[in-house]
Design a protein around this motif. Structure first.
Motif, PDB file in Angstrom:
ATOM      1  N   HIS A  32       0.813  -1.206   0.000  1.00 14.58           N
ATOM      2  CA  HIS A  32       0.000   0.000   0.000  1.00 14.58           C
ATOM      3  C   HIS A  32       0.851   1.262   0.000  1.00 14.58           C
ATOM      4  O   HIS A  32       0.342   2.349   0.029  1.00 14.58           O
ATOM      5  CB  HIS A  32      -0.891   0.021   1.245  1.00 14.58           C
ATOM      6  CG  HIS A  32      -1.908  -1.035   1.206  1.00 14.58           C
ATOM      7  ND1 HIS A  32      -2.982  -0.985   0.361  1.00 14.58           N
ATOM      8  CD2 HIS A  32      -2.003  -2.187   1.900  1.00 14.58           C
ATOM      9  CE1 HIS A  32      -3.707  -2.067   0.532  1.00 14.58           C
ATOM     10  NE2 HIS A  32      -3.137  -2.810   1.456  1.00 14.58           N
ATOM     11  N   SER A 306       1.167   4.611   6.745  1.00 12.32           N
ATOM     12  CA  SER A 306       0.702   3.559   5.835  1.00 12.32           C
ATOM     13  C   SER A 306       0.172   2.379   6.628  1.00 12.32           C
ATOM     14  O   SER A 306      -0.793   1.732   6.228  1.00 12.32           O
ATOM     15  CB  SER A 306       1.757   3.158   4.814  1.00 12.32           C
ATOM     16  OG  SER A 306       2.915   2.821   5.415  1.00 12.32           O
ATOM     17  N   HIS A 310      -3.582   0.950   6.273  1.00 14.27           N
ATOM     18  CA  HIS A 310      -3.777  -0.472   6.008  1.00 14.27           C
ATOM     19  C   HIS A 310      -4.740  -1.071   7.053  1.00 14.27           C
ATOM     20  O   HIS A 310      -5.685  -1.788   6.702  1.00 14.27           O
ATOM     21  CB  HIS A 310      -2.414  -1.170   6.068  1.00 14.27           C
ATOM     22  CG  HIS A 310      -2.475  -2.645   5.958  1.00 14.27           C
ATOM     23  ND1 HIS A 310      -2.619  -3.298   4.763  1.00 14.27           N
ATOM     24  CD2 HIS A 310      -2.431  -3.614   6.908  1.00 14.27           C
ATOM     25  CE1 HIS A 310      -2.655  -4.591   4.974  1.00 14.27           C
ATOM     26  NE2 HIS A 310      -2.544  -4.817   6.271  1.00 14.27           N
ATOM     27  N   GLU A 325     -10.816   0.264  -1.426  1.00 17.23           N
ATOM     28  CA  GLU A 325     -10.077   1.421  -1.980  1.00 17.23           C
ATOM     29  C   GLU A 325     -11.021   2.559  -2.385  1.00 17.23           C
ATOM     30  O   GLU A 325     -10.632   3.716  -2.410  1.00 17.23           O
ATOM     31  CB  GLU A 325      -9.249   0.994  -3.194  1.00 17.23           C
ATOM     32  CG  GLU A 325      -7.810   0.602  -2.887  1.00 17.23           C
ATOM     33  CD  GLU A 325      -6.929   1.778  -2.467  1.00 17.23           C
ATOM     34  OE1 GLU A 325      -6.195   1.614  -1.468  1.00 17.23           O
ATOM     35  OE2 GLU A 325      -6.973   2.838  -3.120  1.00 17.23           O
ATOM     36  N   CYS A 330      -5.809   4.526  -0.349  1.00 11.80           N
ATOM     37  CA  CYS A 330      -4.483   4.679   0.259  1.00 11.80           C
ATOM     38  C   CYS A 330      -3.836   5.956  -0.258  1.00 11.80           C
ATOM     39  O   CYS A 330      -4.248   6.487  -1.276  1.00 11.80           O
ATOM     40  CB  CYS A 330      -3.592   3.504  -0.104  1.00 11.80           C
ATOM     41  SG  CYS A 330      -3.617   2.245   1.152  1.00 11.80           S
TER      42      CYS A 330
END
Ligand code: AKG
Ligand code: FE2
Length: 442
Positions: A32, A306, A310, A325, A330
């Motif tokens: 990601h 990140s 996640h 998504e 992300c």
């Protein structure tokens, strides 16, 4: 005495924990994460960090490439899915606009949450080369000429100061206010917590630094908006505070943003990655007040972002089977705005909408870390304090708003004194108040 206290042994894990966490980048979360040159450049990055960053850069290039490909083929109807509110077509209202508006209209509610005082300069007069300040709109007033007799890092506001009661400070008051020193968020801390060889007991504790986050502590507040409570381990909180202190205490570091008329917001700010100019509402590669490049975002900050994204996506997936998504995309941050609120700090209801059109259209999230004292955070679809939802943000909490929630109005109404974790205060000597980091992709 420091070495024998339980807190001290935690302090010494800060850097060790960071290294361990960076090693964790090699885990599944990596897919990601898009790294850029910024992550691996030398400036402002600790030696260890840059080595790790470089070793990662090749591995992540492919991933970045894949992401870019998928972006370029992304759904063209995105704009209709996440339309920009009509305000963009006329005057763009951002956090500063809204604060100013509130102040000018003395509207109940929003105005209650914004307080102004005289403009403070982020510059040390001794280190300023006037020829390097072509766009120096923020630090105006006579403050540049003044020299402080206060010890470095003071800036405490006396109880009877007009600043405490809010409102615009007059020029006589401003003469009494120290202006040129960089703002020190840890005024009684002299050096970084030492890194010592860990004992076996210490090693066990290091395990706790690994980010095994229990998603039970996470909450989806609304579509695209997630609160990860107690997400950042104490060791990482200490590291974040110390790094922000280190980056912010130097010339050009934390400053109090303001307006041409001398009014300023009730917080201290510093930008990492890119600069954000509160007056023009524009991002730039160089700081608007001293033309210097802002420090890079430290790689371990990036990693936490990140990881949090996640974990938020995992949380959303547990509840919904649709494409996560689309709900919470992300992003790879290239801007981190660090705010420090003293216990009377505030931020009026506003939208974050100064990022690029593409970033806004795609609903790329804002990721926010809270450290130190707790805060009451308001959010809602309108700029209406009475209608807004409220949530308490504590030290270590991560709040994320993207997708359909990217344009929410939000603000901070109050900071609760004496609510920061004791160990955090003992290790960092963080002054009373709250440190907030917001990450975005411009
Ligand atoms: O301090 C916070 O939690 C919010 C900060 C914020 O909204 C901003 O920096 O735009
Ligand atoms: Fe914001």
């Amino acid at each position: 005495a420091l070495v024998h206290s339980p807190t001290a042994s935690l302090c010494k894990f800060v850097l060790l924990g960071k290294r361990k966490m960076n090693r964790g980048i090699k885990s599944g979360i990596q897919r990601h994460h898009v790294r850029t040159d910024r992550d691996v450049s030398k400036g402002g990055v600790e030696e260890g960090d840059s080595v790790i960053g470089e070793s990662l850069s090749n591995k992540t290039e492919d991933i970045a490439e894949q992401q870019i490909l998928s972006l370029s083929t992304s759904n063209p109807s995105y704009e209709s899915q996440w339309p920009l509110p009509s305000a963009t077509k006329s005057k763009r209202r951002t956090r500063i606009d809204l604060a100013q508006h509130s102040e000018q209209t003395s509207h109940q509610g929003a105005a209650e949450h914004v307080h102004f005082s005289k403009l403070d300069s982020p510059l040390k007069s001794s280190s300023v080369n006037p020829s390097q300040q072509p766009n120096m709109s923020a630090p105006t007033t006579g403050s540049m000429k003044k020299h402080s007799s206060f010890p470095s890092g003071g800036q405490y506001i006396p109880k009877n100061s007009p600043e405490r009661g809010g409102g615009v400070q007059n020029s006589r008051d401003s003469k009494r206010t120290r202006v040129n020193e960089p703002f020190d968020i840890c005024p009684f801390r002299t050096r970084y917590p030492a890194v010592l060889k860990p004992s076996s007991q210490d090693k066990e504790r290091l395990q706790g630094i690994q980010m095994d986050y229990s998603l039970e502590n996470g909450q989806v507040l609304r579509s695209g908006m997630v609160l990860l409570r107690s997400y950042i381990p104490l060791s990482q909180q200490i590291d974040l505070v110390m790094r922000c202190r280190e980056l912010g205490v130097v010339s050009g570091g934390f400053y109090q943003p303001g307006y041409k008329d001398g009014a300023k917001l009730r917080l201290h700010m510093m930008c990492l990655g890119l600069d954000w100019d509160p007056q023009t509402k524009k991002y730039g590669k160089r700081r608007h007040y001293d033309n210097s490049k802002p420090p890079n975002i430290p790689p371990n900050f990036d990693y936490l972002v990140s990881r949090a994204l996640h974990d938020s996506q995992t949380l959303i997936k547990q509840q919904l089977s649709s494409n996560v998504e689309e709900i919470l995309p992300c992003m790879s941050p290239n801007i981190c705005i660090v705010n420090f609120y003293t216990t009377n700090g505030r931020l009026g209801l506003h939208q974050d909408r100064d990022e690029s059109r593409e970033s806004l259209l795609r609903g790329l999230p804002v990721v926010s870390f809270s450290l130190g004292d707790s805060a009451e955070f308001l959010y809602g679809d309108q700029r209406d304090v009475d209608e807004a939802e409220r949530v308490l943000l504590k030290s270590g909490d991560v709040l994320i708003f993207g997708g359909k929630s990217r344009h929410i109005f939000h603000g901070v109404t109050s900071i609760y004194p004496n609510t920061a974790p004791t160990a955090l205060l003992e290790c960092t000597k963080l002054r009373p108040g709250r440190l907030n980091l917001t990450f975005r992709q411009h």
